[in-house]
Design an enzyme around this catalytic site. Structure first.
Site, PDB file in Angstrom:
ATOM      1  N   ASP A  37      -7.142 -11.113 -16.644  1.00  0.00           N
ATOM      2  CA  ASP A  37      -7.269 -11.210 -15.184  1.00  0.00           C
ATOM      3  C   ASP A  37      -6.494 -12.434 -14.688  1.00  0.00           C
ATOM      4  OD1 ASP A  37      -9.708  -9.947 -13.121  1.00  0.00           O
ATOM      5  OD2 ASP A  37      -8.501 -11.648 -12.453  1.00  0.00           O
ATOM      6  N   LYS A  38      -5.869 -12.259 -13.539  1.00  0.00           N
ATOM      7  CA  LYS A  38      -5.101 -13.366 -12.949  1.00  0.00           C
ATOM      8  C   LYS A  38      -6.024 -14.332 -12.195  1.00  0.00           C
ATOM      9  CE  LYS A  38      -1.353 -13.889  -9.558  1.00  0.00           C
ATOM     10  NZ  LYS A  38      -0.515 -13.155  -8.596  1.00  0.00           N
ATOM     11  N   LEU A  39      -7.236 -13.897 -11.935  1.00  0.00           N
ATOM     12  CA  LEU A  39      -8.192 -14.675 -11.131  1.00  0.00           C
ATOM     13  C   LEU A  39      -7.605 -14.972  -9.751  1.00  0.00           C
ATOM     14  CD1 LEU A  39      -9.747 -17.115 -13.796  1.00  0.00           C
ATOM     15  CD2 LEU A  39     -10.542 -14.848 -13.077  1.00  0.00           C
ATOM     16  N   GLU A  88      -4.613  -5.234  -6.284  1.00  0.00           N
ATOM     17  CA  GLU A  88      -5.006  -5.684  -4.953  1.00  0.00           C
ATOM     18  C   GLU A  88      -5.766  -4.499  -4.372  1.00  0.00           C
ATOM     19  OE1 GLU A  88      -4.836  -8.490  -3.398  1.00  0.00           O
ATOM     20  OE2 GLU A  88      -3.725  -9.564  -4.938  1.00  0.00           O
ATOM     21  N   THR A 134      -8.233   5.589  -6.938  1.00  0.00           N
ATOM     22  CA  THR A 134      -9.117   5.694  -5.776  1.00  0.00           C
ATOM     23  C   THR A 134      -8.998   7.057  -5.092  1.00  0.00           C
ATOM     24  OG1 THR A 134      -9.456   4.810  -3.546  1.00  0.00           O
ATOM     25  CG2 THR A 134      -7.258   4.575  -4.440  1.00  0.00           C
ATOM     26  N   ASP A 135     -10.046   7.442  -4.365  1.00  0.00           N
ATOM     27  CA  ASP A 135      -9.977   8.685  -3.578  1.00  0.00           C
ATOM     28  C   ASP A 135      -9.037   8.542  -2.380  1.00  0.00           C
ATOM     29  OD1 ASP A 135     -11.531   7.006  -1.994  1.00  0.00           O
ATOM     30  OD2 ASP A 135     -13.220   8.389  -1.795  1.00  0.00           O
ATOM     31  N   GLU A 136      -8.665   7.283  -2.044  1.00  0.00           N
ATOM     32  CA  GLU A 136      -7.833   7.081  -0.847  1.00  0.00           C
ATOM     33  C   GLU A 136      -6.445   7.700  -0.996  1.00  0.00           C
ATOM     34  OE1 GLU A 136      -7.962   3.402   1.163  1.00  0.00           O
ATOM     35  OE2 GLU A 136     -10.062   3.051   0.695  1.00  0.00           O
ATOM     36  N   TYR A 159      -2.179   0.059   0.882  1.00  0.00           N
ATOM     37  CA  TYR A 159      -3.011   0.054  -0.334  1.00  0.00           C
ATOM     38  C   TYR A 159      -3.007   1.433  -0.995  1.00  0.00           C
ATOM     39  CZ  TYR A 159      -7.240   0.626  -3.155  1.00  0.00           C
ATOM     40  OH  TYR A 159      -8.118   0.952  -4.162  1.00  0.00           O
ATOM     41  N   LYS A 163      -1.483   2.703  -4.628  1.00  0.00           N
ATOM     42  CA  LYS A 163      -2.293   3.319  -5.693  1.00  0.00           C
ATOM     43  C   LYS A 163      -1.743   4.714  -6.021  1.00  0.00           C
ATOM     44  CE  LYS A 163      -5.585   1.920  -7.459  1.00  0.00           C
ATOM     45  NZ  LYS A 163      -5.785   1.030  -8.634  1.00  0.00           N
ATOM     46  N   ASN A 189     -17.417   2.075  -3.902  1.00  0.00           N
ATOM     47  CA  ASN A 189     -18.477   1.507  -4.752  1.00  0.00           C
ATOM     48  C   ASN A 189     -19.265   0.460  -3.978  1.00  0.00           C
ATOM     49  OD1 ASN A 189     -17.368   1.440  -8.197  1.00  0.00           O
ATOM     50  ND2 ASN A 189     -16.740   2.862  -6.611  1.00  0.00           N
ATOM     51  N   ASN A 258     -20.220   5.057   8.892  1.00  0.00           N
ATOM     52  CA  ASN A 258     -20.367   3.597   8.811  1.00  0.00           C
ATOM     53  C   ASN A 258     -21.526   3.088   9.671  1.00  0.00           C
ATOM     54  OD1 ASN A 258     -18.159   3.467   7.115  1.00  0.00           O
ATOM     55  ND2 ASN A 258     -16.703   2.969   8.731  1.00  0.00           N
ATOM     56  N   PRO A 291      -5.809  -0.065  11.827  1.00  0.00           N
ATOM     57  CA  PRO A 291      -4.686   0.866  12.042  1.00  0.00           C
ATOM     58  C   PRO A 291      -4.634   1.910  10.920  1.00  0.00           C
ATOM     59  CG  PRO A 291      -3.931  -1.447  12.013  1.00  0.00           C
ATOM     60  CD  PRO A 291      -5.371  -1.457  11.601  1.00  0.00           C
TER      61      PRO A 291
END
Ligand code: NAD
Ligand code: DAU
Length: 353
Positions: A37-39, A88, A134-136, A159, A163, A189, A258, A291
């Site tokens: 991990d880059k942290l 990211e 991801t589902d996105e 994003y 992915k 999640n 939401n 957006p």
């Protein structure tokens, strides 16, 4: 000790990665788990304080985009399997800074694929490159229907585009070089150790501090929420039993608007903090919409259930209550991650409202 397998987990100091590392370290003492991990702001070694001294665990600080470093790491450890979570991961940050997402999510994934191929190419037996997605990538749904493994890709944010691109590269390494890969695409999640820039921990933190709860647009967007430890269990099952070249969708069968989720959270918080019912809901503040905000995500996870026997185990209202309890009991963790750079991010993100 001679370990049965050496597994590289990337992004293991992040939210989901830390749950995956914990599960693998505890469940498989005969495996050696290396957490790379880059942290970044999202990675935190305190997420793993309970396993950091385990004999079969080691942490390596490094960047998945650094090809020279990644090549030598693969040469040193000769990993049997890679579970790739480093990314990211926050849509709002991708809108502010898309290039960082291309570099980490696309280039970083390709660097890992290439290093794995170079080490494994003469003998792929027992090897596996598992890419967590991801589902996105599927875009947005109307009022009905669910994302299946064959839904065409239609990403809308930088994003999700990054992915989607990384998923395509993983499949390309399978189709072109015969690499043993597997991909899963999961819904939202929630649970412990999630960085408080995402909706649920951000709202918990703001309610605790009597600050406005920012709801984008009209709050009508729908997400399908899954307990993070159920995701980690699914990853374990797919890592061991998934079919090479296949994709598995993972979801909670648990859709929430939401605004309805925020009202439920407000009721739980009023109760836990012994506030007058309705106190927290007064903090709800509608702010400018994201957006390109996808309206609805919902996963059909039946393939994973049918073929590998996985299903979600935690009821959402109970999981949300447990999550609230965790954040209230871990104030120190929350204070530590919300100091410094977090404040600057928060001010910029919500400045215009
Ligand atoms: P996170 O942002 O909490 O953690 C990401 C981790 O990756 C951090 O520890 C960070 O330090 C590390 N990282 C970032 N850039 C790196 C680099 N260049 N080199 C090495 N490490 C780097 O993310 P998360 O929510 O735990 O998500 C993990 C993965 O799961 C991501 O690939 C994400 O796309 C995917 N995913 C997340 C969700 C969700 O709801 N959070 C749902 C589906 C899929
Ligand atoms: O669907 C899986 C994805 O879920 C993962 O791939 C991403 O890594 C993860 O971040 C998550 O993306 P979302 O954009 O859905 O999560 P987020 O918590 O940022 O937002 C959830 C919903 O809440 C979304 O509709 C936007 C809205 N929202 C979010 C924030 C941060 C608000 O209304 N207000 C907010 O302040």
């Amino acid at each position: 000790m001679n370990y049965q397998k050496t597994i590289l987990v990337t992004g293991g100091a992040g939210f989901i990665g830390s749950h995956v590392v914990r599960l693998l370290v505890n469940k498989y003492p005969a495996y050696r788990i290396i957490n790379l991990d880059k942290l970044t702001y999202a990675g935190n070694l305190n997420n793993l304080s309970d396993v950091e001294h385990a004999d079969n665990y080691a942490f390596v600080k490094g960047d998945i985009t650094d090809a020279g470093f990644i090549t030598s790491l693969f040469e040193e450890h000769r990993f049997d399997m890679v579970v790739h979570l480093a990314a990211e991961s926050h849509v709002d940050r991708s809108i502010a800074n898309p290039i960082e997402f291309v570099i980490t999510n696309v280039v970083g994934t390709c660097v890992l694929l290439n290093a794995a191929r170079n080490i494994w190419k003469d003998d792929y037996s027992g090897k596996r490159f598992y890419h967590i997605s991801t589902d996105e990538v599927y875009g947005t749904l109307g009022e009905s229907g669910l994302f299946t493994e064959t839904t065409p890709y239609d990403p809308h944010s930088p994003y999700s585009a990054s992915k989607a691109s990384s998923d395509h590269f993983v499949r390309a390494y399978h189709d072109t070089y015969g690499m043993p890969v597997v991909i899963s695409n999961c819904s939202n999640n929630y649970g412990s150790f999630q960085f408080p820039e995402k909706l649920i921990p951000l709202a918990i933190n703001n309610i605790k501090n009597m600050k406005p709860i920012p709801v984008y647009g009209k709050g009508e967007n729908v997400r399908d929420w899954l307990w993070v430890e159920d995701h980690a269990r699914a990853i374990d099952v797919i890592l061991h039993n998934g079919k090479n070249g296949d994709t598995y969708n993972i979801g909670g069968f648990n859709e929430w608007k939401n605004i309805d989720l925020i009202h439920l959270l407000c009721r739980i918080m009023d109760n836990k903090l012994q506030r007058e019912p309705g106190t927290s809901a007064k903090l709800i503040t509608y702010v400018t919409d994201r957006p390109g905000h996808d309206m609805r995500y919902a996963i059909d996870a039946q393939k994973l259930n049918r073929e590998l026997g996985w299903k979600p185990s935690v009821d959402f209202e109970q999981g949300l209550e447990k999550t609230v309890e965790w954040y209230l009991a871990n104030q120190h963790w929350l204070e530590q991650v919300t100091s410094g750079a977090y404040k600057q991010y928060y001010e910029q993100q919500y400045a215009t409202n």
